[in-house]
Design a protein around this motif. Structure first.
Motif, mmCIF file in Angstrom:
data_model
loop_
_atom_site.group_PDB
_atom_site.id
_atom_site.type_symbol
_atom_site.label_atom_id
_atom_site.label_comp_id
_atom_site.label_asym_id
_atom_site.label_seq_id
_atom_site.Cartn_x
_atom_site.Cartn_y
_atom_site.Cartn_z
ATOM 1 N N TRP A 100 -32.435 8.897 0.392
ATOM 2 C CA TRP A 100 -31.813 7.612 0.072
ATOM 3 C C TRP A 100 -30.595 7.881 -0.795
ATOM 4 O O TRP A 100 -30.600 8.814 -1.611
ATOM 5 C CB TRP A 100 -32.781 6.709 -0.687
ATOM 6 C CG TRP A 100 -33.957 6.218 0.115
ATOM 7 C CD1 TRP A 100 -34.873 6.982 0.788
ATOM 8 C CD2 TRP A 100 -34.356 4.864 0.314
ATOM 9 N NE1 TRP A 100 -35.812 6.188 1.390
ATOM 10 C CE2 TRP A 100 -35.530 4.884 1.112
ATOM 11 C CE3 TRP A 100 -33.854 3.639 -0.110
ATOM 12 C CZ2 TRP A 100 -36.189 3.722 1.492
ATOM 13 C CZ3 TRP A 100 -34.510 2.477 0.254
ATOM 14 C CH2 TRP A 100 -35.667 2.523 1.049
ATOM 15 N N ARG A 101 -29.551 7.098 -0.600
ATOM 16 C CA ARG A 101 -28.382 7.227 -1.446
ATOM 17 C C ARG A 101 -27.952 5.835 -1.912
ATOM 18 O O ARG A 101 -28.274 4.826 -1.279
ATOM 19 C CB ARG A 101 -27.231 7.937 -0.726
ATOM 20 C CG ARG A 101 -26.607 7.169 0.430
ATOM 21 C CD ARG A 101 -25.545 7.998 1.135
ATOM 22 N NE ARG A 101 -24.864 7.226 2.186
ATOM 23 C CZ ARG A 101 -23.954 7.719 3.020
ATOM 24 N NH1 ARG A 101 -23.630 9.016 2.941
ATOM 25 N NH2 ARG A 101 -23.379 6.956 3.931
ATOM 26 N N ALA A 102 -27.238 5.805 -3.025
ATOM 27 C CA ALA A 102 -26.852 4.519 -3.601
ATOM 28 C C ALA A 102 -25.510 4.623 -4.309
ATOM 29 O O ALA A 102 -25.098 5.698 -4.752
ATOM 30 C CB ALA A 102 -27.917 4.044 -4.583
ATOM 31 N N THR A 103 -24.847 3.497 -4.401
ATOM 32 C CA THR A 103 -23.700 3.320 -5.277
ATOM 33 C C THR A 103 -24.184 2.445 -6.423
ATOM 34 O O THR A 103 -24.785 1.386 -6.187
ATOM 35 C CB THR A 103 -22.535 2.634 -4.550
ATOM 36 O OG1 THR A 103 -22.161 3.434 -3.426
ATOM 37 C CG2 THR A 103 -21.348 2.461 -5.466
ATOM 38 N N THR A 104 -23.956 2.860 -7.644
ATOM 39 C CA THR A 104 -24.616 2.205 -8.771
ATOM 40 C C THR A 104 -24.178 0.770 -9.001
ATOM 41 O O THR A 104 -24.998 -0.076 -9.345
ATOM 42 C CB THR A 104 -24.394 2.995 -10.070
ATOM 43 O OG1 THR A 104 -22.995 3.102 -10.317
ATOM 44 C CG2 THR A 104 -25.003 4.382 -9.969
ATOM 45 N N GLY A 105 -22.888 0.461 -8.818
ATOM 46 C CA GLY A 105 -22.405 -0.854 -9.212
ATOM 47 C C GLY A 105 -22.450 -1.008 -10.724
ATOM 48 O O GLY A 105 -22.719 -0.057 -11.462
ATOM 49 N N THR A 106 -22.220 -2.223 -11.204
ATOM 50 C CA THR A 106 -22.287 -2.505 -12.638
ATOM 51 C C THR A 106 -23.032 -3.813 -12.853
ATOM 52 O O THR A 106 -23.097 -4.669 -11.971
ATOM 53 C CB THR A 106 -20.889 -2.630 -13.269
ATOM 54 O OG1 THR A 106 -20.227 -3.792 -12.746
ATOM 55 C CG2 THR A 106 -20.043 -1.398 -12.991
ATOM 56 N N CYS A 107 -23.581 -3.962 -14.057
ATOM 57 C CA CYS A 107 -24.306 -5.196 -14.365
ATOM 58 C C CYS A 107 -23.374 -6.407 -14.312
ATOM 59 O O CYS A 107 -23.776 -7.490 -13.872
ATOM 60 C CB CYS A 107 -24.940 -5.092 -15.748
ATOM 61 S SG CYS A 107 -26.091 -3.715 -15.943
ATOM 62 N N GLU A 108 -22.141 -6.234 -14.778
ATOM 63 C CA GLU A 108 -21.209 -7.364 -14.835
ATOM 64 C C GLU A 108 -20.684 -7.746 -13.456
ATOM 65 O O GLU A 108 -20.646 -8.925 -13.095
ATOM 66 C CB GLU A 108 -20.031 -7.021 -15.753
ATOM 67 C CG GLU A 108 -20.409 -6.753 -17.194
ATOM 68 C CD GLU A 108 -20.943 -5.343 -17.417
ATOM 69 O OE1 GLU A 108 -20.870 -4.512 -16.477
ATOM 70 O OE2 GLU A 108 -21.440 -5.069 -18.520
ATOM 71 N N ARG A 109 -20.287 -6.756 -12.677
ATOM 72 C CA ARG A 109 -19.611 -7.044 -11.405
ATOM 73 C C ARG A 109 -20.508 -6.856 -10.189
ATOM 74 O O ARG A 109 -20.113 -7.208 -9.078
ATOM 75 C CB ARG A 109 -18.376 -6.149 -11.268
ATOM 76 C CG ARG A 109 -17.326 -6.407 -12.340
ATOM 77 C CD ARG A 109 -16.064 -5.609 -12.088
ATOM 78 N NE ARG A 109 -16.305 -4.174 -12.145
ATOM 79 C CZ ARG A 109 -16.302 -3.446 -13.251
ATOM 80 N NH1 ARG A 109 -16.090 -4.047 -14.420
ATOM 81 N NH2 ARG A 109 -16.504 -2.152 -13.232
ATOM 82 N N GLY A 110 -21.696 -6.294 -10.365
ATOM 83 C CA GLY A 110 -22.557 -6.034 -9.218
ATOM 84 C C GLY A 110 -22.004 -4.892 -8.389
ATOM 85 O O GLY A 110 -21.412 -3.947 -8.902
ATOM 86 N N GLY A 111 -22.212 -4.948 -7.082
ATOM 87 C CA GLY A 111 -21.645 -3.953 -6.182
ATOM 88 C C GLY A 111 -22.559 -2.820 -5.802
ATOM 89 O O GLY A 111 -22.141 -1.895 -5.093
ATOM 90 N N ALA A 112 -23.821 -2.840 -6.256
ATOM 91 C CA ALA A 112 -24.746 -1.765 -5.890
ATOM 92 C C ALA A 112 -25.015 -1.781 -4.387
ATOM 93 O O ALA A 112 -25.162 -2.843 -3.779
ATOM 94 C CB ALA A 112 -26.057 -1.919 -6.642
ATOM 95 N N THR A 113 -25.079 -0.591 -3.789
ATOM 96 C CA THR A 113 -25.429 -0.468 -2.375
ATOM 97 C C THR A 113 -26.501 0.608 -2.238
ATOM 98 O O THR A 113 -26.552 1.553 -3.032
ATOM 99 C CB THR A 113 -24.222 -0.070 -1.509
ATOM 100 O OG1 THR A 113 -23.756 1.238 -1.899
ATOM 101 C CG2 THR A 113 -23.082 -1.071 -1.657
ATOM 102 N N ILE A 114 -27.358 0.437 -1.234
ATOM 103 C CA ILE A 114 -28.418 1.401 -0.972
ATOM 104 C C ILE A 114 -28.484 1.676 0.525
ATOM 105 O O ILE A 114 -28.399 0.752 1.333
ATOM 106 C CB ILE A 114 -29.793 0.886 -1.459
ATOM 107 C CG1 ILE A 114 -29.787 0.680 -2.974
ATOM 108 C CG2 ILE A 114 -30.907 1.856 -1.075
ATOM 109 C CD1 ILE A 114 -31.084 0.107 -3.516
ATOM 110 N N GLU A 115 -28.614 2.952 0.875
ATOM 111 C CA GLU A 115 -28.756 3.364 2.274
ATOM 112 C C GLU A 115 -29.854 4.416 2.365
ATOM 113 O O GLU A 115 -30.149 5.104 1.389
ATOM 114 C CB GLU A 115 -27.448 3.962 2.794
ATOM 115 C CG GLU A 115 -26.267 3.010 2.778
ATOM 116 C CD GLU A 115 -24.976 3.756 3.047
ATOM 117 O OE1 GLU A 115 -24.450 3.645 4.162
ATOM 118 O OE2 GLU A 115 -24.510 4.461 2.128
ATOM 119 N N ARG A 116 -30.426 4.551 3.551
ATOM 120 C CA ARG A 116 -31.452 5.571 3.771
ATOM 121 C C ARG A 116 -31.194 6.271 5.105
ATOM 122 O O ARG A 116 -30.585 5.721 6.017
ATOM 123 C CB ARG A 116 -32.854 4.944 3.777
ATOM 124 C CG ARG A 116 -33.069 3.914 4.854
ATOM 125 C CD ARG A 116 -34.487 3.357 4.849
ATOM 126 N NE ARG A 116 -34.666 2.310 5.840
ATOM 127 C CZ ARG A 116 -34.903 2.522 7.132
ATOM 128 N NH1 ARG A 116 -34.986 3.767 7.584
ATOM 129 N NH2 ARG A 116 -35.040 1.519 7.974
#
Length: 240
Positions: free
Chosen positions: A14-30
């Motif tokens: 699995w891999r992810a982009t963290t994003g931020t608490c303020e702006r969001g933007g997290a992504t997750i893929e497998r």
């Protein structure tokens, strides 16, 4: 670090982009085919600090919403759905709002690198983990984060991953240095210079965008949307 990867074996990660608490933007893929293809799944949180596969279908993530309080999210269907979040108990993760802090099982909030930023965190058990500090030093805890001691040095390192080999901790670091046009993989050990394992020809590798995961079957490097995989002794790498 904005890019994470956590592998189960030579096929599943699995891999992810963290994003931020303020702006969001997290992504997750497998992936289940060695990184040949990745399936995007819905992120359960605005920001993600950790992603961890447990088997072919079960995984959990540690993430946060706008208040940046870390919570644990679990899935039993490969990320199609996520259960109601729970408090993180006995887990490890970097704190999203405080770059010098990590969440640790025994210490609650720990500062393994002192005033330096924690670039990455890799654990082997509920009591043992290592942190990569800005500048390249690696520190280890064996008491759940209560105390941390020197575990080696890898100048230029951007990510670490560790595992137990014959009950001994082995630590790998991915670093960006002039001696390698790409990502250099090294073994880190206390009291020794980092031992170079391979130069992986990752084009345009950027600090903060490289994730490393090593298990007993394979090594994985994620750099942006690129996936590089290695089997055996991790000296030879191929782009998936």
């Amino acid at each position: 670090m904005s890019r994470l990867v956590s592998s189960l074996d030579a096929a599943t990660a699995w891999r992810a982009t963290t994003g931020t608490c303020e702006r969001g933007g997290a992504t997750i893929e497998r992936t289940s085919d060695g990184g040949q293809t990745w399936t995007k799944v819905r992120s359960p949180a605005r920001a993600v600090a950790r992603i961890q596969p447990l088997d072919a279908t079960r995984a959990f993530a540690v993430g946060a919403g706008t208040d940046c309080t870390l919570r644990q999210y679990s899935s039993g269907d490969a990320g199609q759905t996520w259960r109601t979040p729970t408090a993180v108990t006995g887990g490890w993760a970097r704190q999203l709002a405080e770059p010098t802090q990590v969440l640790a099982p025994k210490a609650g909030t720990a500062t393994p690198c002192g005033t330096a930023v924690v670039l990455d965190l890799s654990r082997t058990s509920a009591t043992e983990a290592q942190a990569l500090c800005a500048g390249g030093s690696v520190v280890v805890t064996e008491d759940g984060g209560a105390t941390w001691t020197d575990s080696g040095d890898a100048p230029g390192a951007v990510a670490i991953s560790n595992l137990l080999v014959d009950n001994q901790l082995r630590t790998y670091a991915a670093r960006i240095v002039g001696a390698c046009k790409g990502v250099q993989l090294v073994v880190v050990a206390k009291g020794k210079a980092a031992d170079v394992v391979a130069c992986v020809p990752v084009p345009d590798a950027q600090r903060g965008d490289v994730g490393l995961s090593v298990n007993d079957r394979a090594g994985w490097i994620v750099a942006g949307d690129q996936t590089w995989l290695s089997l055996g002794d991790l000296t030879a790498w191929k782009r998936a």
